[in-house]
Design an enzyme around this catalytic site. Structure first.
Site, PDB file in Angstrom:
ATOM      1  N   TYR A  19     -19.091   2.792  87.930  1.00 23.09           N
ATOM      2  CA  TYR A  19     -18.063   2.251  87.041  1.00 23.09           C
ATOM      3  C   TYR A  19     -18.199   2.843  85.635  1.00 23.09           C
ATOM      4  CZ  TYR A  19     -15.122  -1.042  84.540  1.00 23.09           C
ATOM      5  OH  TYR A  19     -14.150  -1.587  83.751  1.00 23.09           O
ATOM      6  N   THR A  26      -8.973   2.686  85.404  1.00 29.49           N
ATOM      7  CA  THR A  26     -10.099   2.453  86.312  1.00 29.49           C
ATOM      8  C   THR A  26      -9.950   1.135  87.061  1.00 29.49           C
ATOM      9  OG1 THR A  26     -11.562   3.744  84.886  1.00 29.49           O
ATOM     10  CG2 THR A  26     -12.616   2.219  86.425  1.00 29.49           C
ATOM     11  N   GLU A  27      -9.545   0.101  86.357  1.00 32.82           N
ATOM     12  CA  GLU A  27      -9.494  -1.240  86.956  1.00 32.82           C
ATOM     13  C   GLU A  27      -8.320  -1.423  87.922  1.00 32.82           C
ATOM     14  OE1 GLU A  27     -11.509  -3.747  86.989  1.00 32.82           O
ATOM     15  OE2 GLU A  27     -12.923  -3.264  85.400  1.00 32.82           O
ATOM     16  N   SER A  28      -7.128  -0.995  87.518  1.00 34.56           N
ATOM     17  CA  SER A  28      -5.937  -1.334  88.309  1.00 34.56           C
ATOM     18  C   SER A  28      -5.037  -0.151  88.631  1.00 34.56           C
ATOM     19  CB  SER A  28      -5.105  -2.373  87.551  1.00 34.56           C
ATOM     20  OG  SER A  28      -4.519  -1.778  86.398  1.00 34.56           O
TER      21      SER A  28
END
Length: 171
Positions: free
Chosen positions: A154, A46-48
Site C-alpha cells: 500500500y 489507490t483506494e477506489s
C-alpha cells in the site's frame, strides 16, 4: 521520429492511468487542509480507482475508502454538529473532506512523512504507533520499514502514484 511519438503515446497513457477526476473537490479540500493535492489523488486512485460507490470487504466507503469507525472519529473532530451520516460517504465532497482531514492529521502526527502517513491511513494510528514503539523507526516518528506485506504494498502504491502525479502535473 518514432521515439518522440512513442514518448507522446506513453505520456497520454499515463494521463489516462493517472487522471485528475473530481479535481474541484480534491483541490478544494487539499487547500482547506494545506495538503499537496497530488497526495489526495494518489490516495483516491489507490483506494477506489475514483469510484465514489466503492465498498471494500471491510465496509469502507467511497472515493477514499473510509470505515465506519474512522468516519465516527473524523465526524467528532471536524463536523460534530453537522447532519452527516456514514451513508454520506458516497458523496464525493463529504468523502474527500473526511479523507483529507485524516491524511492531514496523519502527516502532522508523523512528521510530514508521506510513507508513514500512508501506513496510518491503511492500518490506523494504533498500528503505526505500535510499530514505532517496536523499533521500526530510527527517530520514533517515522517508520523505516513495513513488516506487513499489505501495508508495504500500500505504501509503495501511494508513493508511486504520488510521484507519478507530481511528474505528470508538476509541483
Amino acid at each position: 521520429v518514432c521515439l518522440p511519438l512513442l514518448r507522446l503515446g506513453l505520456h497520454r497513457m499515463d494521463l489516462v492511468r493517472y487522471p485528475k477526476k473530481y479535481q474541484e473537490i480534491i483541490e478544494k479540500w487539499a487547500a482547506e487542509y494545506e495538503l499537496d493535492p497530488h497526495i489526495l489523488y494518489a490516495v483516491v486512485r489507490t483506494e477506489s480507482g475514483f469510484d465514489p460507490d466503492a465498498v471494500s470487504d471491510a465496509g469502507a466507503r467511497g472515493l477514499m475508502q473510509i470505515t465506519e469507525e474512522t468516519f465516527a472519529w473524523i465526524k467528532l473532530k471536524c463536523a460534530p454538529y453537522e447532519e452527516i451520516t456514514f451513508d454520506d460517504l458516497f458523496d464525493p465532497d463529504v468523502n474527500v473532506r473526511f479523507g483529507a482531514y485524516f491524511i492531514s492529521r496523519s502527516l502532522e502526527r508523523y512528521g510530514g512523512d508521506l510513507s508513514t502517513a500512508a501506513a496510518a491511513y491503511h492500518s490506523g494510528w494504533g498500528t503505526v504507533d505500535r510499530l514505532l514503539e517496536e523499533g521500526y523507526s530510527a527517530d520514533g516518528v517515522t517508520l523505516n520499514g513495513y513488516p506487513y506485506p499489505q501495508m508495504n504494498f500500500y505504501v509503495y502504491k501511494i508513493n508511486r502514484s504520488y510521484d507519478k502525479y507530481t511528474q505528470l502535473y508538476g509541483e
